[in-house]
Design a protein around this motif. Structure first.
Motif, PDB file in Angstrom:
ATOM      1  N   HIS A   1       6.046  19.407  17.324  1.00 57.70           N
ATOM      2  CA  HIS A   1       4.889  18.756  16.691  1.00 57.70           C
ATOM      3  C   HIS A   1       5.193  17.300  16.305  1.00 57.70           C
ATOM      4  O   HIS A   1       4.417  16.384  16.623  1.00 57.70           O
ATOM      5  CB  HIS A   1       4.493  19.583  15.458  1.00 57.70           C
TER       6      HIS A   1
ATOM      7  N   HIS B   1      -0.006  11.615   9.765  1.00 58.09           N
ATOM      8  CA  HIS B   1      -0.992  12.160   8.825  1.00 58.09           C
ATOM      9  C   HIS B   1      -1.608  11.051   7.976  1.00 58.09           C
ATOM     10  O   HIS B   1      -2.829  10.967   7.816  1.00 58.09           O
ATOM     11  CB  HIS B   1      -0.332  13.182   7.876  1.00 58.09           C
TER      12      HIS B   1
ATOM     13  N   HIS C   1      -3.209  13.569  16.516  1.00 58.17           N
ATOM     14  CA  HIS C   1      -3.013  15.019  16.570  1.00 58.17           C
ATOM     15  C   HIS C   1      -3.814  15.642  17.722  1.00 58.17           C
ATOM     16  O   HIS C   1      -3.344  16.571  18.368  1.00 58.17           O
ATOM     17  CB  HIS C   1      -3.368  15.661  15.228  1.00 58.17           C
TER      18      HIS C   1
ATOM     19  N   ASN D   1       3.522  13.923  18.096  1.00 66.15           N
ATOM     20  CA  ASN D   1       2.701  12.971  17.342  1.00 66.15           C
ATOM     21  C   ASN D   1       3.302  11.577  17.365  1.00 66.15           C
ATOM     22  O   ASN D   1       2.593  10.581  17.517  1.00 66.15           O
ATOM     23  CB  ASN D   1       2.544  13.438  15.891  1.00 66.15           C
TER      24      ASN D   1
ATOM     25  N   ASP E   1       5.695  12.567  11.716  1.00 65.28           N
ATOM     26  CA  ASP E   1       4.500  13.417  11.585  1.00 65.28           C
ATOM     27  C   ASP E   1       3.759  13.036  10.298  1.00 65.28           C
ATOM     28  O   ASP E   1       2.537  12.863  10.300  1.00 65.28           O
ATOM     29  CB  ASP E   1       4.923  14.894  11.562  1.00 65.28           C
TER      30      ASP E   1
HETATM   31 FE   LIG Z   1       1.006  17.056  11.806  1.00 66.64          FE
END
Ligand SMILES: [Fe+2]
Length: 386
Positions: A279, A200, A265, A283, A196
């Motif tokens: 999550h 980002h 996302h 991703n 994740d």
């Molecule tokens: Fe995230």
């Protein structure tokens, strides 16, 4: 080219280092807290971490109330219950201790302690009128960066969607990043949260809102993840690897807090809302495919992603170097044991139409995407990821 004007917001104080958590009482006092509502991950209570926080607050003569009924990937209803408890306690400061779900719950509690109405009134961009009560966020996983960002995500069961509160008022006053708190995170969670954080960093680095300031943080986050994620998964007790990942997660949080996420996302949210995939895994599943699609927009930046991940790119054409970024991310997620295809987590061809509809609604994220995405593009990406 002269960089465009960009705003840059981060918490007023970020404390990073082994043992940093012990500063929580002193920081709460400095911020004027007298009645502190502590939102804590229930698992940390068993490990005695929550006790440490409460003791640090008590040592400063601060009253506290501990709330641990936190839901993983929390629903709006469950978060309302936390906010009601915070209001009832008449707190003047909130501490959040846990992963993204816990920190997002703490952000909502802090916001609703000072703003009227319910959480649903604030789902959207910039809807809060007043600052939250002061808050201190302490992550215990390395991934979400929620201790830095203005975003908090909640599941809305009625529409099977994850929706966000986005407000500069939810950026905490203090973020305390203590890598020792992450030593007991199991390998699968380390892997998913680490991927994740990689999403980002890559998305922020290639976002239309990227700036020289966010690029610094994003690229360093990618480099740290390339260096430390495998070791952190292989041996969770490796403090250097945990330290590297804690910093990576924070740096990536700074990057998305100011440049935003985009394609990965946006495509991953309906996997979470419609199929309750976590999550980080959602991703990670879509990261290589989103990158593959976006690479066309900026070959140099995608080549720099490959290089930051440790992939040699000397002598390669820009196109070949950019393609290495996708390949390297895929290999990393394979090495750390994350599912590679959506089919492995129960997604079928017949689910794709709804996934496309859900993804196309994420307009706040598409606005940051460096390549325009039509519904047929989203469908093609999901099909490749199936
Ligand atoms: Fe995230």
């Amino acid at each position: 080219m002269i960089a465009k004007t960009a705003m840059f917001r981060i918490p007023a104080l970020i404390t990073v280092g082994c043992g940093a958590v012990e500063t929580v009482g002193a920081e709460a006092k400095r911020l004027g807290g007298t009645r502190v509502f502590v939102v804590g991950d229930p698992n940390l209570q068993k490990l005695g971490v929550t006790e440490k926080i409460l003791a640090s607050l008590a040592a400063q003569g601060i009253e506290s109330s501990l709330y641990t009924a936190v839901e993983f990937e929390p629903s709006v209803q469950r978060v309302e219950a936390a906010a009601a408890a915070a209001r009832e306690f008449a707190c003047d400061l909130v501490v959040g201790l846990g992963g993204g779900s816990t920190m997002d719950t703490a952000k909502a509690a802090a916001l609703l302690a000072r703003n009227p109405g319910s959480l649903e009134d604030y789902l959207g961009i910039g809807l809060a009128k007043q600052r939250s009560v002061p808050s201190i966020l302490i992550p215990t996983t390395s991934g979400t960066g929620a201790e830095i960002t203005p975003n908090a995500l909640f599941y809305v069961p009625a529409v099977q969607e994850k929706r966000a509160v986005v407000s500069p008022f939810t950026i905490p006053d203090v973020a305390i990043i203590d890598p020792l708190l992450t030593l007991t995170v199991p390998p699968a969670v380390t892997a998913a949260t680490g991927m994740d954080a990689l999403s980002h960093a890559v998305e922020a680095y290639t976002s239309l809102n990227a700036s020289p300031l966010t690029d610094l943080y994003a690229l360093e986050a990618i480099r740290l993840i390339g260096t430390h994620l495998r070791t952190a998964v292989a041996n969770g007790a490796d403090v250097a690897a945990r330290d590297g990942m804690a910093r990576a997660s924070m740096f990536a949080g700074v990057a998305i807090g100011n440049a935003g996420t985009n394609i990965v996302h946006a495509l991953a949210y309906p996997l979470q809302g419609q199929h309750r995939i976590t999550h980080g895994v959602a991703n990670s599943l879509l990261l290589p495919y989103g990158m593959e699609f976006n690479a066309l927009s900026n070959l140099q930046k995608f080549a720099a992603v490959a290089e930051a991940l440790g992939e040699p790119i000397a002598g390669l054409s820009p196109r070949a170097a950019a393609a290495k970024s996708t390949e390297t991310c895929r290999l990393l997620s394979l090495d750390v044991g994350i599912p590679q295809k959506m089919g492995e987590v129960g997604i079928k061809e017949e689910h794709i139409a709804n996934l496309v509809d859900g993804a196309m609604k994420m307009t706040r994220l598409w606005a940051n995407n460096p390549r325009q995405v039509r519904p047929e593009d989203a469908r093609a990406i999901f099909e490749r990821a199936l």
